[in-house]
Design a protein around this motif. Structure first.
Motif, short mmCIF file in Angstrom:
data_model
loop_
_atom_site.label_atom_id
_atom_site.label_comp_id
_atom_site.label_asym_id
_atom_site.label_seq_id
_atom_site.Cartn_x
_atom_site.Cartn_y
_atom_site.Cartn_z
N VAL A 1 -62.46 -67.96 -28.44
CA VAL A 1 -62.16 -66.19 -28.13
C VAL A 1 -60.75 -65.87 -28.26
O VAL A 1 -60.16 -64.91 -28.44
N SER A 2 -59.90 -67.12 -28.73
CA SER A 2 -58.58 -67.04 -28.82
C SER A 2 -58.05 -67.07 -30.02
O SER A 2 -56.69 -67.04 -30.41
N LYS A 3 -59.10 -66.87 -31.10
CA LYS A 3 -58.53 -66.88 -32.50
C LYS A 3 -57.56 -65.65 -32.67
O LYS A 3 -58.07 -64.50 -32.42
N GLY A 4 -56.49 -65.90 -33.26
CA GLY A 4 -55.46 -64.78 -33.43
C GLY A 4 -54.60 -64.45 -32.20
O GLY A 4 -53.78 -63.53 -32.44
N LEU A 5 -54.85 -65.08 -31.10
CA LEU A 5 -54.16 -64.74 -30.03
C LEU A 5 -53.31 -65.77 -29.36
O LEU A 5 -53.75 -66.98 -29.47
N LYS A 6 -52.33 -65.49 -28.80
CA LYS A 6 -51.65 -66.28 -28.06
C LYS A 6 -52.29 -66.97 -26.83
O LYS A 6 -53.03 -66.15 -26.11
N VAL A 7 -52.03 -68.22 -26.35
CA VAL A 7 -52.75 -69.02 -25.03
C VAL A 7 -51.82 -69.19 -24.12
O VAL A 7 -50.93 -70.10 -24.46
#
Length: 370
Positions: A249-255
């Motif tokens: 779910v975190s593809k392209g998003l900061k974690v």
């Protein structure tokens, strides 16, 4: 007469209520924020609420400055982000308590019967006997207080049953309470078995405050992105299932991982920063009860996983939360159809209003408020 003098007179005329709750030396978001919520609920009902703490109030501050002096003066403490962030986090918690929570500190449980009109224990897992050491048992069952005005405000047992060695102690002390509410159905069943009394199941105090009320104490962590991130908060090591879902779910998003003490943004986060991070997250992955609460309050998509190494099932308080507010689909192992990013909590918010009224009704009756 000055405003501050009028305020003192007003508070003097207000009924006094003592809050007895858990207070960990190590920073604990859920414990700290429920303490704040309990205090604010009592204040809204016209009480002057104070938390009775049993520890060194300035442990965090002394510990931080001790580390700082050693590092600057003698170089005895190696500079690592993890250790530095840990002490900064402790200091953030201390500042929050100093600013927002009215408290009185003791080294050990003392008889405070004559100091207050009412005494409240809760919320959090104050009745989890597995944590008791020394005088903790008497403290959280309020056996050291000689008063007919003892109430339980949404405490949790954190267990499904009471060990035989503790049953008599619990039964005896709980029978002395004027009114008892608990946070989950399993707790109500324990009360019924031990005392024959019907305990009221009410929402966690953090849910009695609106998101606008929580926003008043929200604070952005230094360097945090305003949007476009996935937030994780796990109290146990992330399972392989949770890790796989995060990668998906975190593809392209900061974690941001709230329990990552090496993270320069969230590693120092105190309670106010905790609230901000939930308010602005795109999605939350967690195994924490209070992470579920704040995800729901702020209308955020979330997934809750079982605690890693803690059996197959969630604990009772999370089960009760998800069931009460129509959120079962947000449990990773529910086998229910769930769009990870879906966050239509319309039915849940309708129930939330009912639960808030139920909780306030219980408190007003218990405290003799018209």
């Amino acid at each position: 007469m000055q405003t501050k003098d009028l305020l003192k007179i007003y508070r003097w005329k207000m009924k006094q209520i003592a809050i007895i709750t858990l207070h960990s030396i190590e920073p604990n978001y859920g414990n700290c924020l429920q303490n704040y919520a309990v205090q604010n609920v009592f204040n809204s009902l016209g009480f002057d609420a104070s938390t009775e703490l049993y520890r060194n109030k300035y442990f965090y501050k002394k510990d931080f400055f001790k580390m700082l002096i050693l590092k600057l003066s003698f170089g005895l403490v190696p500079r690592t982000d993890e250790r530095y962030n840990s002490y900064c986090k402790k200091l953030s918690f201390q500042k929050f308590y100093d600013k927002y929570i009215k408290s009185i500190t003791h080294r050990k449980a003392t008889d405070i019967s004559g100091k207050y009109d009412y005494f409240s224990v809760g919320s959090d897992q104050v009745w989890n006997y597995k944590w008791y050491k020394g005088d903790d048992c008497s403290r959280f069952l309020l056996s050291f207080i000689d008063s007919p005005n003892k109430i339980a405000f949404s405490p949790s047992f954190g267990v499904e049953s009471i060990d035989d060695n503790w049953r008599e102690v619990y039964a005896n002390e709980l029978s002395k309470f004027k009114a008892i509410s608990v946070r989950e159905k399993a707790g109500a069943e324990i009360i019924k078995q031990l005392t024959g009394r019907n305990a009221t199941v009410i929402a966690d105090p953090t849910m009695l405050l609106t998101k606008d009320e929580w926003n008043k104490i929200s604070k952005k962590p230094n360097g945090a992105e305003e949007k476009g991130y996935v937030l994780t908060y796990f109290l146990s090591p992330m399972s392989s299932e949770a890790q796989e879902r995060l990668e998906e779910v975190s593809k392209g998003l900061k974690v941001y991982k709230l329990n990552d003490s090496e993270d320069t943004v969230v590693g120092k986060a105190g309670p106010s920063e905790f609230i901000w991070l939930f308010e602005h997250a795109n999605l939350i992955l967690t195994d924490s009860f209070h992470a579920c609460v704040f995800s729901f309050l702020f209308g955020k998509p979330f997934i809750v996983f079982d605690r890693n190494g803690n059996g197959l099932n969630m604990n009772s308080r999370i089960e009760t939360l998800l069931h009460t507010f129509h959120l079962e689909r947000k449990y990773a192992n529910s086998r229910l159809e769930n769009d990870v990013w879906e966050h239509d909590y319309t039915e849940g918010y309708k129930q939330l209003e009912i639960e808030r009224k139920k909780a306030i009704k219980f408190l007003k009756e218990a405290l003799g408020v018209n």
